[in-house]
Design a protein around this motif. Structure first.
Motif, short mmCIF file in Angstrom:
data_model
loop_
_atom_site.label_atom_id
_atom_site.label_comp_id
_atom_site.label_asym_id
_atom_site.label_seq_id
_atom_site.Cartn_x
_atom_site.Cartn_y
_atom_site.Cartn_z
N ALA A 219 0.20 36.90 13.98
CA ALA A 219 0.04 36.34 15.27
C ALA A 219 -0.78 37.09 16.34
O ALA A 219 -0.61 38.32 16.31
N VAL A 220 -1.79 36.59 16.81
CA VAL A 220 -2.60 37.40 17.89
C VAL A 220 -2.15 37.09 19.19
O VAL A 220 -2.05 36.00 19.65
N VAL A 221 -1.79 38.32 19.92
CA VAL A 221 -0.90 38.13 21.06
C VAL A 221 -1.93 39.10 22.34
O VAL A 221 -2.68 39.81 22.07
N MET A 222 -1.41 38.81 23.43
CA MET A 222 -1.67 39.31 24.89
C MET A 222 -0.94 39.25 25.70
O MET A 222 0.12 38.76 25.69
N VAL B 187 -1.61 33.89 21.37
CA VAL B 187 -2.90 33.22 21.62
C VAL B 187 -3.52 32.39 20.37
O VAL B 187 -3.76 31.51 20.70
N GLU B 188 -3.07 32.94 19.16
CA GLU B 188 -3.62 32.18 17.81
C GLU B 188 -2.86 32.90 16.78
O GLU B 188 -2.23 33.85 16.84
N THR C 34 -2.93 42.92 18.63
CA THR C 34 -3.35 42.32 19.97
C THR C 34 -4.78 41.75 19.93
O THR C 34 -5.76 42.08 18.95
N LEU C 35 -4.97 40.86 20.94
CA LEU C 35 -6.29 40.15 20.84
C LEU C 35 -7.39 41.27 21.45
O LEU C 35 -8.56 41.27 20.87
#
Length: 142
Positions: free
Chosen positions: A139-142, A132-133, A116-117
């Motif tokens: 994978a960076v998620v939100m 997000v990126e 997570t972000l």
């Protein structure tokens, strides 16, 4: 040996074409095109003044028209994203709990490691998340 004026203009066009190839500066190509048109003018019987005027007018016109178009295209970002850039902003489904330390998601038909972000947030399996990126293979998620 008396060389016609159009031959000199063609020699000049080739001479201007060489730096175009070596430096990739399109202005040299525009001057080269001006020299070719001046050679055509000389071959058709135009005087020296007419030849020089044709060279200057064609070269300046090409620079005035083509250069702004080339600059506009050079400064534009590509219309499509590929690779990891194409994955930013896409939605994914959580497969294994995702928190600040890790987890698994299904993104674009593939299973990715994710985090997570915000380290204090977590997502449970089945939830939708937004990418997000991409940080390496995570994978960076939100």
């Amino acid at each position: 040996m008396d060389i016609d004026a159009w031959v000199w203009w063609l020699i000049g066009a080739v001479g201007l074409g060489i730096p175009l190839v070596l430096t990739a500066m399109p202005e040299f190509g525009m001057f080269s095109a001006g020299a070719v048109t001046a050679a055509i003018t000389a071959a058709l019987g135009g005087g020296v003044v007419t030849q020089v005027l044709v060279f200057v007018v064609v070269s300046v016109a090409l620079i005035a028209v083509v250069r702004p178009i080339a600059n506009r295209h050079r400064n534009q970002r590509p219309q499509f994203a590929s690779g990891v850039d194409a994955l930013r902003g896409r939605s994914a489904v959580v497969l294994e709990r995702v928190d600040g330390s890790g987890g698994r998601i299904k993104l674009a038909g593939e299973i990715w490691s994710a985090r997570t972000l915000d380290a204090d947030t977590s997502f449970e399996p089945g939830q939708q998340v937004d990418v997000v990126e991409i940080d390496g293979a995570t994978a960076v998620v939100m």
